[in-house]
Design a protein around this motif. Structure first.
Motif, PDB file in Angstrom:
ATOM      1  N   VAL A 136       0.859  -1.195   0.000  1.00  0.00           N
ATOM      2  CA  VAL A 136       0.000   0.000   0.000  1.00  0.00           C
ATOM      3  C   VAL A 136       0.891   1.240   0.000  1.00  0.00           C
ATOM      4  N   ASP A 137       0.673   2.099  -0.968  1.00  0.00           N
ATOM      5  CA  ASP A 137       1.432   3.342  -1.100  1.00  0.00           C
ATOM      6  C   ASP A 137       1.262   4.178   0.175  1.00  0.00           C
ATOM      7  N   GLU A 138       2.378   4.601   0.770  1.00  0.00           N
ATOM      8  CA  GLU A 138       2.306   5.340   2.030  1.00  0.00           C
ATOM      9  C   GLU A 138       1.650   6.707   1.889  1.00  0.00           C
ATOM     10  N   ARG A 139       1.523   7.203   0.683  1.00  0.00           N
ATOM     11  CA  ARG A 139       0.848   8.488   0.485  1.00  0.00           C
ATOM     12  C   ARG A 139      -0.645   8.403   0.776  1.00  0.00           C
ATOM     13  N   TRP A 140      -1.203   7.196   0.871  1.00  0.00           N
ATOM     14  CA  TRP A 140      -2.618   7.055   1.222  1.00  0.00           C
ATOM     15  C   TRP A 140      -2.903   7.613   2.620  1.00  0.00           C
ATOM     16  N   GLU A 141      -1.888   7.686   3.475  1.00  0.00           N
ATOM     17  CA  GLU A 141      -2.109   8.098   4.863  1.00  0.00           C
ATOM     18  C   GLU A 141      -2.870   9.422   4.958  1.00  0.00           C
ATOM     19  N   TRP A 142      -2.571  10.365   4.083  1.00  0.00           N
ATOM     20  CA  TRP A 142      -3.172  11.695   4.156  1.00  0.00           C
ATOM     21  C   TRP A 142      -4.010  12.008   2.924  1.00  0.00           C
ATOM     22  N   GLN A 143      -4.509  10.995   2.230  1.00  0.00           N
ATOM     23  CA  GLN A 143      -5.347  11.223   1.042  1.00  0.00           C
ATOM     24  C   GLN A 143      -6.682  11.834   1.505  1.00  0.00           C
ATOM     25  N   PRO A 144      -7.061  13.009   1.001  1.00  0.00           N
ATOM     26  CA  PRO A 144      -8.218  13.735   1.552  1.00  0.00           C
ATOM     27  C   PRO A 144      -9.528  12.952   1.533  1.00  0.00           C
ATOM     28  N   SER A 145      -9.846  12.263   0.447  1.00  0.00           N
ATOM     29  CA  SER A 145     -11.134  11.571   0.392  1.00  0.00           C
ATOM     30  C   SER A 145     -11.164  10.376   1.348  1.00  0.00           C
ATOM     31  N   LEU A 146     -10.014   9.759   1.584  1.00  0.00           N
ATOM     32  CA  LEU A 146      -9.965   8.671   2.563  1.00  0.00           C
ATOM     33  C   LEU A 146     -10.163   9.226   3.967  1.00  0.00           C
ATOM     34  N   LEU A 147      -9.579  10.383   4.240  1.00  0.00           N
ATOM     35  CA  LEU A 147      -9.775  11.013   5.541  1.00  0.00           C
ATOM     36  C   LEU A 147     -11.237  11.419   5.735  1.00  0.00           C
ATOM     37  N   ALA A 148     -11.902  11.812   4.658  1.00  0.00           N
ATOM     38  CA  ALA A 148     -13.322  12.161   4.753  1.00  0.00           C
ATOM     39  C   ALA A 148     -14.155  10.933   5.102  1.00  0.00           C
ATOM     40  N   LEU A 149     -13.808   9.803   4.491  1.00  0.00           N
ATOM     41  CA  LEU A 149     -14.505   8.555   4.812  1.00  0.00           C
ATOM     42  C   LEU A 149     -14.249   8.164   6.261  1.00  0.00           C
ATOM     43  N   ARG A 150     -13.002   8.294   6.686  1.00  0.00           N
ATOM     44  CA  ARG A 150     -12.671   7.966   8.075  1.00  0.00           C
ATOM     45  C   ARG A 150     -13.447   8.857   9.034  1.00  0.00           C
ATOM     46  N   GLN A 151     -13.564  10.131   8.703  1.00  0.00           N
ATOM     47  CA  GLN A 151     -14.286  11.054   9.577  1.00  0.00           C
ATOM     48  C   GLN A 151     -15.741  10.638   9.733  1.00  0.00           C
ATOM     49  N   ALA A 152     -16.366  10.209   8.638  1.00  0.00           N
ATOM     50  CA  ALA A 152     -17.757   9.773   8.716  1.00  0.00           C
ATOM     51  C   ALA A 152     -17.883   8.543   9.615  1.00  0.00           C
ATOM     52  N   ALA A 153     -16.942   7.611   9.493  1.00  0.00           N
ATOM     53  CA  ALA A 153     -16.966   6.426  10.347  1.00  0.00           C
ATOM     54  C   ALA A 153     -16.715   6.809  11.802  1.00  0.00           C
ATOM     55  N   GLU A 154     -15.796   7.732  12.021  1.00  0.00           N
ATOM     56  CA  GLU A 154     -15.489   8.170  13.380  1.00  0.00           C
ATOM     57  C   GLU A 154     -16.687   8.839  14.034  1.00  0.00           C
ATOM     58  N   GLU A 155     -17.432   9.624  13.269  1.00  0.00           N
ATOM     59  CA  GLU A 155     -18.598  10.307  13.826  1.00  0.00           C
ATOM     60  C   GLU A 155     -19.625   9.304  14.338  1.00  0.00           C
ATOM     61  N   ARG A 156     -19.833   8.237  13.563  1.00  0.00           N
ATOM     62  CA  ARG A 156     -20.784   7.214  14.006  1.00  0.00           C
ATOM     63  C   ARG A 156     -20.267   6.483  15.234  1.00  0.00           C
ATOM     64  N   PHE A 157     -18.986   6.189  15.229  1.00  0.00           N
ATOM     65  CA  PHE A 157     -18.386   5.513  16.378  1.00  0.00           C
ATOM     66  C   PHE A 157     -18.467   6.394  17.621  1.00  0.00           C
ATOM     67  N   GLU A 158     -18.091   7.661  17.485  1.00  0.00           N
ATOM     68  CA  GLU A 158     -18.110   8.542  18.649  1.00  0.00           C
ATOM     69  C   GLU A 158     -19.524   8.782  19.153  1.00  0.00           C
ATOM     70  N   ASP A 159     -20.485   8.905  18.254  1.00  0.00           N
ATOM     71  CA  ASP A 159     -21.883   9.048  18.685  1.00  0.00           C
ATOM     72  C   ASP A 159     -22.308   7.847  19.520  1.00  0.00           C
ATOM     73  N   GLY A 160     -21.909   6.652  19.067  1.00  0.00           N
ATOM     74  CA  GLY A 160     -22.238   5.454  19.825  1.00  0.00           C
ATOM     75  C   GLY A 160     -21.584   5.453  21.196  1.00  0.00           C
ATOM     76  N   LEU A 161     -20.349   5.923  21.264  1.00  0.00           N
ATOM     77  CA  LEU A 161     -19.636   5.976  22.536  1.00  0.00           C
ATOM     78  C   LEU A 161     -20.271   6.983  23.493  1.00  0.00           C
ATOM     79  N   ARG A 162     -20.702   8.118  22.955  1.00  0.00           N
ATOM     80  CA  ARG A 162     -21.313   9.142  23.810  1.00  0.00           C
ATOM     81  C   ARG A 162     -22.592   8.611  24.448  1.00  0.00           C
ATOM     82  N   GLY A 163     -23.315   7.745  23.716  1.00  0.00           N
ATOM     83  CA  GLY A 163     -24.502   7.133  24.285  1.00  0.00           C
ATOM     84  C   GLY A 163     -24.188   6.019  25.264  1.00  0.00           C
TER      85      GLY A 163
END
Length: 347
Positions: free
Chosen positions: A63-90
């Motif tokens: 896996v190319d190491e430049r993927w680490e900061w690829q903007p669209s991948l970070l956007a996908l991660r953020q969406a997943a994180e929001e769902r995870f954090e919402d679940g944790l807050r509950g």
């Protein structure tokens, strides 16, 4: 580390796309995340987060190491994180903002009030060697990179709290001696149990709740806004470590484990008894004295750690009580790589 097998549409997209050069993911990719599903046990969401987070640790073969900061991948991660954090807050609500001097006592109260099932008691007196091996497989996801998620917090602190965290982490990393690093001690335990000690070898066989306990640390560690949460997480890690590790060591000795096999657990009995006080008072108490508005975040991190670890223990014990493996379906073949007969441990 090799790329894991996907568990749903998002992890399927990630595993396929990361095999190629960095490029934009489809704008609607995040919409494939399941709705109406508990994010802490969502296999696709938790594996997708683990894949995204691993790019900040050791990465994947090919896996190319430049993927680490690829903007669209970070956007996908953020969406997943929001769902995870919402679940944790509950799952782990914090009633209010404690006064800075009350934070160590509030952490102790959270630990005292935790009524999660005790996996360590089961492993001490009742577990079979196969069950102990399963437990080690689950824990390998964290212990093979032990301390790394909490180290993200070091540059975000100053003064006394920073010194306290460095003191704890220095012990976790063996004081700079390879043979004393806790991750290396754990690899020895794995080898003594005839398990594959390759980094990430068992990622495919652990369930979402195991990944969630690990993703929690990366979520907290990688976001400066959650710096209080990663400190609270570390505090309860240390405050709930000494006695369970004594039990793990005794349980493994009961099953015929050698001194080399139990050294990882024995090391934590003494070290974490000291770390407990440093983490609660010097680290979290000192941090909240510097930043009084961070007290609720510290308790959120602590409560989340306790809640997810309780759910993990419940999952494992429920499966074992039912006479089933706590690993994912098909895990037997994957978890037997390179092993010798169980009898070699005197079980």
């Amino acid at each position: 580390m090799r790329m894991p097998h996907p568990r749903g549409p998002v992890s399927d997209l990630l595993t396929a796309t990361l095999a190629g050069p960095p490029r934009d993911l489809p704008a609607e990719a995040w919409q494939e995340l399941a709705t109406g599903v508990d994010p802490c046990t969502d296999e696709d969401l938790q594996l997708s987060l683990h894949i995204c987070y691993e790019l900040h640790y050791r990465g994947f073969e090919g896996v190319d190491e430049r993927w680490e900061w690829q903007p669209s991948l970070l956007a996908l991660r953020q969406a997943a994180e929001e769902r995870f954090e919402d679940g944790l807050r509950g799952l782990a609500p914090v009633p209010g903002q404690p006064a800075p001097h009350e934070v160590p006592h509030a952490l102790a109260a959270l630990v005292e009030a935790d009524d999660s099932p005790s996996l360590s008691r089961f492993l001490t007196g009742r577990a079979s060697i196969e069950q102990f091996r399963e437990f080690v497989i689950h824990r390998s996801i964290y212990h093979q990179r032990e301390a790394d998620p909490h180290t993200w917090a070091i540059p975000r602190l100053s003064g006394g709290p920073k010194a306290a965290l460095v003191e704890i982490q220095a012990d976790e990393y063996g004081g700079g001696r390879l043979e004393r690093m806790h991750a290396e001690l754990f690899r020895t335990t794995m080898r003594e149990l005839d398990l594959d000690d390759t980094y990430g070898a068992y990622l495919d066989v652990v369930p979402a709740i195991t990944l969630a306990t690990n993703n929690l640390m990366s979520l907290f560690g990688l976001h400066r806004r959650l710096r209080g949460a990663i400190l609270g997480h570390l505090a309860v890690f240390e405050m709930t470590s000494s006695l369970p590790n004594r039990r793990y060591g005794n349980g493994l000795r009961r099953l015929g484990g050698s001194p080399d096999a139990t050294r990882f657990y024995d090391e934590h009995v003494e070290a974490d008894a000291v770390h407990e006080q440093i983490a609660a008072h010097d680290l979290c108490g000192g941090f909240c004295a510097q930043e009084p508005r961070q007290g609720a975040q510290v308790l959120f991190g602590a409560a989340s750690a306790l809640a997810l670890d309780g759910r993990f223990a419940g999952h494992v014990l429920d499966r074992w009580d039912a006479g089933q493996s706590s690993l994912r379906a098909g895990a037997a073949d994957s978890s037997d790589r390179g092993r010798s007969p169980v009898g070699a441990l005197g079980a």
